[in-house]
Design an enzyme around this catalytic site. Structure first.
Site, mmCIF file in Angstrom:
data_model
loop_
_atom_site.group_PDB
_atom_site.id
_atom_site.type_symbol
_atom_site.label_atom_id
_atom_site.label_comp_id
_atom_site.label_asym_id
_atom_site.label_seq_id
_atom_site.Cartn_x
_atom_site.Cartn_y
_atom_site.Cartn_z
ATOM 1 N N LYS A 11 28.142 -21.141 -26.013
ATOM 2 C CA LYS A 11 26.715 -21.232 -25.670
ATOM 3 C C LYS A 11 25.898 -21.976 -26.743
ATOM 4 O O LYS A 11 26.378 -22.199 -27.860
ATOM 5 C CB LYS A 11 26.177 -19.811 -25.455
ATOM 6 C CG LYS A 11 26.791 -19.113 -24.228
ATOM 7 C CD LYS A 11 26.192 -17.720 -24.023
ATOM 8 C CE LYS A 11 26.722 -17.067 -22.757
ATOM 9 N NZ LYS A 11 26.126 -15.725 -22.535
ATOM 10 N N TYR A 51 24.189 -19.250 -12.737
ATOM 11 C CA TYR A 51 23.833 -17.845 -12.925
ATOM 12 C C TYR A 51 23.141 -17.238 -11.701
ATOM 13 O O TYR A 51 22.441 -16.231 -11.825
ATOM 14 C CB TYR A 51 22.957 -17.686 -14.173
ATOM 15 C CG TYR A 51 23.743 -17.735 -15.467
ATOM 16 C CD1 TYR A 51 24.680 -16.739 -15.780
ATOM 17 C CD2 TYR A 51 23.559 -18.765 -16.381
ATOM 18 C CE1 TYR A 51 25.402 -16.775 -16.960
ATOM 19 C CE2 TYR A 51 24.279 -18.797 -17.579
ATOM 20 C CZ TYR A 51 25.194 -17.800 -17.857
ATOM 21 O OH TYR A 51 25.916 -17.817 -19.032
ATOM 22 N N HIS A 117 30.463 -17.286 -22.962
ATOM 23 C CA HIS A 117 30.562 -16.752 -21.597
ATOM 24 C C HIS A 117 32.029 -16.733 -21.215
ATOM 25 O O HIS A 117 32.788 -17.620 -21.618
ATOM 26 C CB HIS A 117 29.809 -17.656 -20.609
ATOM 27 C CG HIS A 117 30.209 -17.411 -19.174
ATOM 28 N ND1 HIS A 117 29.645 -16.423 -18.414
ATOM 29 C CD2 HIS A 117 31.158 -17.984 -18.384
ATOM 30 C CE1 HIS A 117 30.213 -16.416 -17.210
ATOM 31 N NE2 HIS A 117 31.134 -17.355 -17.174
HETATM 32 P P1 RTP Z 1 28.748 -13.733 -19.662
HETATM 33 O O1 RTP Z 1 28.460 -13.672 -18.190
HETATM 34 O O2 RTP Z 1 27.851 -14.705 -20.415
HETATM 35 O O3 RTP Z 1 30.184 -13.894 -19.973
HETATM 36 O O4 RTP Z 1 28.366 -12.319 -20.314
HETATM 37 P P2 RTP Z 1 28.568 -10.877 -19.737
HETATM 38 O O5 RTP Z 1 29.384 -10.902 -18.491
HETATM 39 O O6 RTP Z 1 29.045 -10.055 -20.890
HETATM 40 O O7 RTP Z 1 27.076 -10.461 -19.400
HETATM 41 P P3 RTP Z 1 26.251 -10.545 -18.015
HETATM 42 O O8 RTP Z 1 25.808 -9.169 -17.673
HETATM 43 O O9 RTP Z 1 27.038 -11.315 -16.998
HETATM 44 O O10 RTP Z 1 24.980 -11.375 -18.462
HETATM 45 C C1 RTP Z 1 25.038 -12.763 -18.553
HETATM 46 C C2 RTP Z 1 24.347 -13.213 -19.825
HETATM 47 O O11 RTP Z 1 22.951 -12.947 -19.736
HETATM 48 C C3 RTP Z 1 22.444 -12.688 -21.036
HETATM 49 N N1 RTP Z 1 21.842 -11.346 -21.040
HETATM 50 N N2 RTP Z 1 20.674 -11.087 -21.560
HETATM 51 N N3 RTP Z 1 18.308 -9.790 -22.427
HETATM 52 C C4 RTP Z 1 19.266 -9.073 -21.829
HETATM 53 O O12 RTP Z 1 19.165 -7.880 -21.640
HETATM 54 C C5 RTP Z 1 20.457 -9.777 -21.387
HETATM 55 N N4 RTP Z 1 21.478 -9.222 -20.745
HETATM 56 C C6 RTP Z 1 22.351 -10.224 -20.527
HETATM 57 C C7 RTP Z 1 23.602 -12.768 -22.005
HETATM 58 O O13 RTP Z 1 23.638 -14.100 -22.539
HETATM 59 C C8 RTP Z 1 24.783 -12.484 -21.098
HETATM 60 O O14 RTP Z 1 25.977 -12.960 -21.658
HETATM 61 MG MG MG Z 2 28.922 -12.181 -16.801
#
Ligand code: RTP
Ligand code: MG
Length: 140
Positions: A11, A51, A117
């Site tokens: 990222k 997204y 990601h």
């Molecule tokens: P990714 O999709 O990036 O691999 O990460 P992940 O599955 O661990 O997390 P996800 O729930 O899919 O969320 C996607 C991305 O959104 C951002 N995020 N910000 N501010 C917040 O509360 C928050 N929560 C998630 C993060 O960049 C996350 O990786």
């Molecule tokens: Mg995710």
């Protein structure tokens, strides 16, 4: 165990700090092979599409702004159990919860600027790979 492919993204917070090599080292050390890779900058439309599943989430707009704020490195990783293995090496979404030694524990700045990601299922991996690479860009 079957050989799988997954989509990985380094990222903008990580490209800004010039630590893409350190992150790739962690992925390769875990047995994942980089079979496609490119450095790109997404348009707002590309980030929104990628997204789309998070469209209704409160962090969606911030996430799109962040992911378009600078270059990213998009990769296809291949290996045994690649989807789960990549998620394991990445660590929890929030670096505060990420296990020691994981990419996010070592490099993430916060829950949003979390350096990487990784696809969360084989089905999503296939769709995300298709969205980012043509077949001839992937060399296994
Ligand atoms: P990714 O999709 O990036 O691999 O990460 P992940 O599955 O661990 O997390 P996800 O729930 O899919 O969320 C996607 C991305 O959104 C951002 N995020 N910000 N501010 C917040 O509360 C928050 N929560 C998630 C993060 O960049 C996350 O990786
Ligand atoms: Mg995710």
């Amino acid at each position: 165990m079957a050989i799988e492919r997954t989509l990985s993204i380094i990222k903008p917070d990580a490209t800004a700090r010039n630590i893409t090599g350190k992150i790739i080292d962690k992925l390769e050390s875990a047995g994942l092979k980089v079979v496609a890779q490119k450095r790109v900058k997404w348009s707002t439309e590309q980030a929104q599409k990628f997204y789309e599943v998070h469209k209704e989430r409160p962090f969606y707009n911030d996430l799109v702004t962040f992911m378009t704020s600078g270059p990213i490195v998009v990769q296809v990783l291949e290996g045994e159990n690649a989807v789960a293995k990549n998620r394991e090496v990445m660590g929890a979404t929030n670096p505060k919860d990420a296990a020691a030694g994981t990419i996010r524990a070592e490099f993430a700045e916060d829950i949003e600027r979390n350096s990487v990601h990784g696809s969360d299922s084989a089905e999503n991996a296939a769709a995300e790979i298709k969205l980012n690479f043509s077949d001839d860009e992937i060399v296994g």
